[in-house]
Design an enzyme around this catalytic site. Structure first.
Site, PDB file in Angstrom:
ATOM      1  N   ASP A   1       0.855  -1.185   0.000  1.00  0.00           N
ATOM      2  CA  ASP A   1       0.000   0.000   0.000  1.00  0.00           C
ATOM      3  C   ASP A   1       0.891   1.235   0.000  1.00  0.00           C
ATOM      4  O   ASP A   1       2.091   1.148   0.306  1.00  0.00           O
ATOM      5  CB  ASP A   1      -0.892  -0.004   1.253  1.00  0.00           C
ATOM      6  CG  ASP A   1      -2.143   0.848   1.095  1.00  0.00           C
ATOM      7  OD1 ASP A   1      -2.012   2.030   0.695  1.00  0.00           O
ATOM      8  OD2 ASP A   1      -3.241   0.349   1.372  1.00  0.00           O
TER       9      ASP A   1
ATOM     10  N   TYR B   1     -13.420   4.364 -14.571  1.00  0.00           N
ATOM     11  CA  TYR B   1     -13.584   3.444 -13.441  1.00  0.00           C
ATOM     12  C   TYR B   1     -14.388   2.219 -13.866  1.00  0.00           C
ATOM     13  O   TYR B   1     -13.974   1.072 -13.628  1.00  0.00           O
ATOM     14  CB  TYR B   1     -14.267   4.148 -12.269  1.00  0.00           C
ATOM     15  CG  TYR B   1     -14.465   3.240 -11.080  1.00  0.00           C
ATOM     16  CD1 TYR B   1     -13.431   3.018 -10.176  1.00  0.00           C
ATOM     17  CD2 TYR B   1     -15.674   2.566 -10.878  1.00  0.00           C
ATOM     18  CE1 TYR B   1     -13.596   2.152  -9.090  1.00  0.00           C
ATOM     19  CE2 TYR B   1     -15.846   1.712  -9.801  1.00  0.00           C
ATOM     20  CZ  TYR B   1     -14.808   1.513  -8.915  1.00  0.00           C
ATOM     21  OH  TYR B   1     -14.966   0.655  -7.851  1.00  0.00           O
TER      22      TYR B   1
END
Length: 284
Positions: free
Chosen positions: A38, A157
Site C-alpha cells: 500500500d 472506473y
C-alpha cells in the site's frame, strides 16, 4: 468453518483501509501471514510500500516478497474522482503487472482474487473490446489505446473494473488445473468505506441510493472480506475464472428485471429490442 489458512502467506494490496483492511483482518484471524502492499502503512500485517501507478515501484515491491506466496488479493484502487489516466494505471495496469509477477511465485493451489466492482457488471456489452485491450502487453501501448477512448474519470472506473473481471478470466487457466492455481474476481456493490462518498459523486447519488433502498442497506467491508477469505481457501477449490457479485442482490436484480434504472442500460436496450405485444400477450 475452518478455512485452513494457518501459516499461509497472503499478499494484500490496499490493505491499509476499506475492504483491503477488512481482508487483512479476516486473514489474520484465520492464522495467515499477511503482507500488505500500500502507499500507506496498515494497522495490521507486514508492510511493503507500493505505488501501483508506477511500474518501477511495483517491480521493487515484488522483489521484496518471499520466493513463494499462497495468495494475492488485489484490493487497491481509486474511484472515478481521479483522472482517467490514473484510474487506468492503478486499477488495471498496476494490478495486471503485479498479478503477472506474483503468478510465477504462487505455490500449488494458490489463488489470485481481484476486487472488481458492480460497476463492471456490464462487461459482456464490450467483451471484444476488452479482450483487444487485454491482448496489448506493453504498458505504453495500452495507455495510448486507452487514451483514444476519451473516457471521463467515472467512465474509466467502470471500464477498468470490467477489464479486471475479463483479465481474471483470461488468466484463470494459466496454471490450472496442473498447479491448481485459481484466479477469481469479487465484485462488491456499495460498501461502507471511505471511498463511498466519492462513488456517490461519480456514479450518481440517485442511482446508488436507489439500489441501497431496494437491497436494504450498503454492504460492510467484513462481508466482502469473508467471501474473499473463503475464495482463498481450499474450500473453494473448484471456483475459478468467474466473478462473484457480493452486493445484496443488486446485480441479480438488474439482470433479472426486478430493478430498473436509466443509468443501468441493460433494460433500455432490452426494451428497445423486445417485440411489441397485443393485449392478449401475443407478439405482433
Amino acid at each position: 468453518m475452518e478455512l485452513e489458512l494457518d501459516g499461509k502467506t497472503m499478499v494484500v494490496t490496499g490493505g491499509a483501509s476499506g475492504i483491503g483492511a477488512a481482508v487483512v483482518d479476516a486473514l489474520a484471524r484465520e492464522g495467515a501471514d499477511v503482507i500488505v502492499l500500500d502507499r500507506n502503512r496498515p494497522d495490521n500485517g507486514k508492510y511493503g510500500a507500493v505505488d501501483l501507478a508506477d511500474p518501477a515501484s511495483v517491480r521493487a515491491a515484488v522483489s521484496q516478497l518471499p520466493e513463494t506466496v499462497s495468495g494475492l488479493v488485489n484490493a487497491a484502487g481509486v474511484s472515478g474522482v481521479a483522472s482517467p489516466e490514473i484510474v487506468f494505471k492503478i486499477n488495471y495496469l498496476g494490478l495486471r503487472q503485479l498479478s503477472k509477477a506474483v503468478l510465477t511465485r504462487l505455490e500449488s493451489n494458490g489463488v489470485i482474487v481481484n476486487v472488481a466492482s458492480g460497476a463492471g457488471s456490464l462487461w459482456r456489452l464490450r467483451y471484444r473490446e476488452l479482450l483487444e485491450m487485454i491482448g496489448i502487453e506493453d504498458d505504453g501501448d495500452s495507455l495510448r489505446w486507452f487514451a483514444k477512448l476519451g473516457l471521463t474519470g467515472p467512465e474509466a472506473y467502470d471500464f477498468t473494473k470490467e477489464a479486471v473481471i475479463v483479465l481474471g478470466k483470461t488468466m484463470a487457466l494459466d496454471r490450472f488445473p496442473g498447479d491448481g492455481i485459481r484466479v477469481v474476481s469479487v465484485s462488491p456493490g456499495a460498501v461502507e468505506t471511505p471511498l463511498l462518498p466519492s462513488f456517490h459523486d461519480t456514479m450518481g447519488s440517485d442511482f446508488l441510493s436507489y439500489i441501497t433502498g431496494k437491497v436494504g442497506r450498503d454492504g460492510r467491508p467484513e462481508e466482502i472480506a469473508n467471501v474473499i477469505a473463503f475464495v482463498l481457501s481450499g474450500r473453494a477449490s473448484w471456483i475459478n475464472g468467474t466473478d462473484i457479485a457480493v452486493d445484496g442482490g443488486g446485480e441479480g436484480g438488474f439482470h433479472g428485471g426486478v430493478l430498473q434504472h436509466p443509468l443501468y442500460p441493460v433494460f433500455a436496450q432490452a426494451q428497445a429490442q423486445a417485440p411489441e405485444h397485443n393485449v392478449e400477450g401475443v407478439a405482433e
